[in-house]
Design a protein around this motif. Structure first.
Motif, PDB file in Angstrom:
ATOM      1  N   GLN B  35      -1.923  -7.551  -0.326  1.00  0.00           N
ATOM      2  CA  GLN B  35      -2.684  -8.557  -1.133  1.00  0.00           C
ATOM      3  C   GLN B  35      -3.470  -8.639  -2.659  1.00  0.00           C
ATOM      4  O   GLN B  35      -3.016  -9.443  -2.873  1.00  0.00           O
ATOM      5  CB  GLN B  35      -2.959  -9.857  -0.005  1.00  0.00           C
ATOM      6  N   ILE B  36      -3.949  -8.184  -2.658  1.00  0.00           N
ATOM      7  CA  ILE B  36      -4.870  -7.609  -3.755  1.00  0.00           C
ATOM      8  C   ILE B  36      -5.264  -6.829  -4.049  1.00  0.00           C
ATOM      9  O   ILE B  36      -4.600  -6.715  -5.089  1.00  0.00           O
ATOM     10  CB  ILE B  36      -6.666  -7.422  -2.846  1.00  0.00           C
ATOM     11  N   PHE B  38      -2.662  -4.506  -4.540  1.00  0.00           N
ATOM     12  CA  PHE B  38      -1.075  -4.380  -4.758  1.00  0.00           C
ATOM     13  C   PHE B  38      -0.785  -5.538  -5.831  1.00  0.00           C
ATOM     14  O   PHE B  38       0.986  -5.327  -4.976  1.00  0.00           O
ATOM     15  CB  PHE B  38      -0.205  -3.586  -4.560  1.00  0.00           C
ATOM     16  N   HIS B  39      -0.877  -6.350  -5.235  1.00  0.00           N
ATOM     17  CA  HIS B  39      -1.036  -7.789  -5.551  1.00  0.00           C
ATOM     18  C   HIS B  39      -0.017  -7.511  -6.753  1.00  0.00           C
ATOM     19  O   HIS B  39       1.302  -8.358  -6.709  1.00  0.00           O
ATOM     20  CB  HIS B  39      -2.198  -8.404  -6.061  1.00  0.00           C
TER      21      HIS B  39
END
Lengths: 410, 591
Positions: B35-36, B38-39
């Motif tokens: 979520q962060i 590879f956001h």
């Protein structure tokens, strides 16, 4: 009587119930988001139904919370027998989605008896382990506890429901450890399974063989036993690809379906990619309530139950996931602490077993939505849509709160 | 019993808590990574290039006749879909579509409601779009966001034959139906599913497997081209189904029966294959495909001629004199009959206070068994049947398959009724029925009712002298044999001789089934079944053999009068058609 109840309620660990309600609330918010896209009738939306399911869940909570612990202790074996019958019955009933998990109770909703099995097995096991003053240094002592979990797990596995079968099997390991089984014995129980699974990949099998050697060396059993354990496992590993080859193609398929029940035209891998994309796109704070395009695409067939984390991850982001995991961790660690503090061994074991069930559910569900482990149909406690499981979760909470109070006169 | 104290070393609490913490931390790390870390990657994937899976519909298999001529075909149509979450202006879209296709916006709105499944799933707005309508929509593509179309193969009947009861029909799977299917995951809303007849019985064979392809779609729902991430999976068409039917014969018989109510069945007794199955009146086979109007539907179900009734499998009729063969054979086998014994038929027979009449009011005169069968004399049989008990007689009928299904590969069939003494006791009370009932029953009247298909099985057993494969429409070598054991070779031979007489003798009731074809030996029996609702039903059953090729026929004309007069000539047309030319014989017998 009501006074007694209130007194008991005041003495119980309220934080467990508060965390449960918080989690249920988050689940309802996520379900509402899924429901808004639908033009179906309000009463048929999963949000509304889940809301209604809360009533029997809370009712069951109140009843279970008030049952005296010696009553639980006395009748659990009988209940275990009834449960075995109940999980066999669906085989005689009609097939729903070509599986045998549901009993048709003549209501518009079906009931899943394997939900009961989870906690009944734990409590029955707790009674066995606490009643018998076992000398846990001997491996043979673990045989009967294993049978207690293996019978219902095997029946549920043939339903076929691998997820629930695993949930039923897992608590036996920490519970045996809790009452003093040697870690090496627990290793012996798990080893054959790992041998079979790793055998299909020579690298992982070699690594596993090395780990085995190390553990056996550290545990220092007698020479004959070490050698037979090691080579027994290696032999089992080497044999399993051969046995696999002997199976007919349709039999292989049947076993593979166990590990991957979501055989849909788009393939399970595709589903995982969709789920990962949804979660990854969420970022820190998510896209906002009702704004998740990926989840609303409905590429995930069970997004309101097994894949609800994809919805939450996409719409509320990493912060929400962090809050969820924290809440679950608090619930579990609190229960473990209670298990350590409580006075009698029976209650302690029940608390430990139930916390293991919660841990397994949470870990498997979170892990599968992000592709850490293969897809298995396991819902997330308090959050996923589904009446049977919601009820079962609140019953488990009731047991935890009930048995963690020091026994006085309740 | 709760005496075991909880004395757990603190170390164990720490170990288990530690394991839990480790698991949870690994989850947090994994989610952080997705979520962060590879956001951006996933955000792009989700918002810029959304992937849309577009199903490729698989055509159902064709239904063919025995010479691989097509009976049921497919033709390509187009289905117009809307993606609700991508439509910018629903009302405007519908107005444009309505202008392009002439479909009322009210109907579009109604379909939208009916097929809605979710914000980003295609909703079927209209089907059966012509190429014309489609090209006009294509012109307005710019204004129509969230609208697309896919090819959809619809069932098509070239119209050579009707055979509607036989072929059955397909239906579109809808929400209510999907709930009841036990193979839910195979079907989506709007898919076709075999609902009656061959389409239903051979659903798994005929049904194809859907394919899918993936297109990348931008935030406005416009397709940006094929996705490179996922491979296209082609649709696999359903397998063709070769039936044993013979189109030219079926066509001829449908024409002959047009305007009548009745059934003609033709089969090959040696294999049980059905060459022809006609039930009239019927309905056009495409009645259920496309849009059936309420008016058309009302007309069909309120029609007093009952065109929806499949008379072959669900029409229940008294078999009339065609059943005398069983009575005769049972008597012959038991030695209860003397072949030279004669009985005088005066046209009337009295038992108690009841009178039974022969169909020939003036009487047949002196009759022996052979003559009684040839001329279908009732009085003779009234006399001799009394040498049997009701149960002996009813067992003999059941042995030929009456009172039970034939197991033909159609959706369902009726069993009919063969009364025995316990049935009669139930019906009339222990003392409420008498010999008179037996007399009536033995002539194929009264409580006894059969389906024309059971008659087909009966004729085949007669033609094959007791061992004949079950009747079927799709070639199936695994069909088991029906076996009638109770009769000696002598009885079989003798009855065949009598049945040939029915056709060839100058007084034979079935002489109108006779043809002039050299070397064709025909055996048969007529029947005239009285019924309270008007004229009697006319029956002819029989079989013909030439050059070792055997064909059997059942003809039933409702309220057709005498079997010899109305039913036998139709059988003759069948024999003429099949045996008059080498070409036709080749079509019929070389499968």
């Amino acid at each position: 009587m009501i006074q007694l109840f209130l007194q008991k309620f005041r003495e119980s660990t309220m934080s467990i119930l508060i965390i449960s309600f918080l989690l249920t609330g988050i689940g309802l918010i996520a379900l509402k988001s899924i429901s808004t896209g639908h033009e179906g009738h309000f009463l048929q939306q999963s949000f509304f139904k889940q809301f209604i399911f809360l009533l029997p869940a809370i009712f069951a909570f109140l009843i279970v919370f008030f049952i005296p612990r010696h009553t639980i202790h006395r009748y659990i074996y009988g209940l275990y027998g009834v449960m075995i019958v109940l999980i066999i019955i669906p085989f005689l009933g009609s097939e729903i989605a070509s599986t045998f998990r549901w009993i048709d109770v003549g209501l518009p909703i079906g009931f899943q008896p394997s939900e009961l099995a989870k906690w009944i097995v734990v409590i029955a096991l707790a009674r066995y382990l606490s009643d018998h003053n076992l000398e846990m240094n001997y491996f043979s002592v673990s045989i009967l506890p294993i049978i207690i979990v293996l019978v219902p797990a095997a029946i549920i596995l043939t339903q076929p429901d691998l997820g629930t079968a695993i949930i039923i099997l897992v608590p036996v390991l920490p519970m045996l450890y809790w009452v003093g089984a040697r870690p090496f014995h627990l290793f012996l129980m798990v080893a054959p399974l790992v041998s079979i699974l790793t055998a299909f990949h020579w690298m992982s099998f070699s690594i596993w063989a090395a780990i085995m050697l190390f553990i056996i060396y550290k545990a220092k059993p007698n020479l004959v036993f070490s050698i037979s354990t090691f080579f027994g496992n290696v032999f089992l590993g080497l044999l399993s690809p051969v046995l696999w080859g002997i199976l007919k193609v349709y039999q292989q398929k049947r076993i593979l379906t166990l590990f991957n029940p979501e055989i849909d035209p788009l393939g399970a891998a595709y589903q995982i990619i969709q789920s990962k994309t949804a979660i990854g796109a969420g970022g820190w704070f998510g896209k906002g309530w009702g704004q998740g395009t990926q989840t609303h695409l409905k590429f995930l067939p069970v997004q309101e139950s097994d894949f609800i984390i994809s919805v939450i991850g996409e719409e509320f982001g990493f912060i929400a996931i962090l809050i969820l995991i924290t809440l679950f961790t608090l619930l579990i660690l609190r229960t473990l602490r209670l298990a350590y503090n409580v006075d009698d061994r029976f209650s302690s074991l029940v608390l430990l077993g139930l916390s293991t069930i919660f841990t397994a559910h949470v870990f498997v569900n979170f892990a599968m939505t992000v592709g850490m482990i293969p897809v298995k149909g396991l819902p997330l406690p308090f959050i996923s849509y589904g009446g049977s499981f919601l009820l079962s979760s609140y019953v488990m909470v009731a047991f935890i709160m009930n048995l963690s109070i020091d026994p006085k006169d309740y | 019993m709760l005496k075991a104290a909880n004395l757990i070393p603190q170390k164990r609490l720490y170990v288990i808590s530690g394991v839990v913490l480790l698991l949870m931390i690994s989850l947090v790390l994994r989610f952080f990574y997705l979520q962060i870390y590879f956001h951006e990657t996933y955000k792009k994937k989700a918002e810029v290039n959304r992937i849309r899976a577009i199903p490729l519909n698989a055509p159902r298999g064709l239904i063919l006749d025995r010479n691989e001529e097509i009976i049921v075909d497919n033709y390509p149509t187009y289905v117009l879909n809307a993606i609700p979450g991508e439509m910018l202006a629903k009302r405007k879209n519908f107005q444009i579509i309505s202008l392009c296709t002439g479909i009322d916006t009210v109907l579009l709105e109604a379909n939208y409601k009916k097929y809605f499944r979710g914000k980003f799933l295609p909703v079927r707005l209209a089907k059966d779009l012509s190429f014309d309508q489609l090209s006009r929509i294509e012109e307005h593509k710019q204004d129509l966001t969230g609208i697309n179309y896919v090819q959809f193969p619809e069932r098509y009947f070239p119209g050579k034959i009707n055979a509607a009861h036989l072929l059955g029909y397909v239906k579109e799977v809808d929400q209510a139906m999907l709930k009841d299917l036990n193979v839910k995951d195979k079907y989506l809303y709007g898919d076709l599913i075999g609902w009656r007849g061959l389409e239903k019985v051979y659903e798994d064979h005929l049904r194809g497997e859907k394919g899918v392809y993936f297109v990348e779609v931008d935030a406005h729902g416009r397709e940006m081209g094929l996705s490179t991430d996922y491979l296209k999976e082609n649709a696999i068409p359903g397998k063709d189904l070769q039936t044993t039917l013979l189109i030219p014969l079926q066509k001829m018989l449908e024409q002959i029966l047009d305007g009548k109510r009745g059934v003609v069945l033709v089969s090959l007794p040696e294999t049980g294959e059905m060459l022809s199955m006609v039930s009239k009146p019927d309905y056009p086979p495409d009645l259920f495909t496309g849009a059936t109007t309420v008016k058309e539907w009302q007309e069909i179900i309120s029609n007093p001629e009952k065109p929806l009734l499949n008379r072959m499998t669900h029409g229940l009729y008294p078999p009339g004199s065609t059943l005398k063969i069983i009575t005769a054979m049972t008597l012959m086998e038991k030695g209860n009959i003397n072949y030279s014994e004669t009985i005088d038929c005066s046209g009337i027979y009295e038992i108690g206070d009841r009178q039974f009449r022969c169909w020939k009011e003036t009487g047949h005169g002196k009759m022996n068994l052979e003559q009684a069968i040839t001329q279908s004399c009732n009085i003779y049989f009234y006399h001799v049947v009394q040498r049997l008990s009701l149960d002996e007689w009813s067992e003999a009928c059941k042995a030929f398959g009456f009172g039970n299904v034939t197991n033909i590969d159609l959706f369902s069939e009726a069993k009919g009724v063969v009364p025995n003494s316990s049935y009669m006791n139930k019906q009339y009370g222990r003392w409420g029925w008498s010999k008179g009932h037996l007399l009536n029953l033995s002539l194929g009247q009264g409580e006894l009712v059969v389906t024309p298909l059971q008659m087909m099985q009966y004729v085949n057993l007669l033609a094959m002298q007791g061992v004949a494969p079950e009747v079927h429409i799709v070639k199936d070598l695994t069909k088991k044999n029906y076996i009638v054991k109770n009769y000696s070779q002598r009885t079989w031979n003798r009855i065949e001789k009598y049945l040939q007489n029915v056709i060839t003798s100058a007084h034979g009731t079935g002489k109108r089934a006779n043809t002039n074809i050299q070397g064709l030996k025909i055996s048969g029996k007529t029947g005239t079944a009285q019924n309270p609702h008007g004229e009697p039903h006319a029956w002819f059953i029989g079989y013909g053999e030439k050059d070792n090729e055997l064909v059997s026929i059942v003809v039933l004309i409702e309220n057709g009068g005498h079997g010899g007069e109305t039913a036998a000539p139709i059988a003759r047309r069948v024999f003429d058609f099949l045996f008059s030319s080498k070409d036709n014989m080749k079509l019929a017998f070389s499968l």
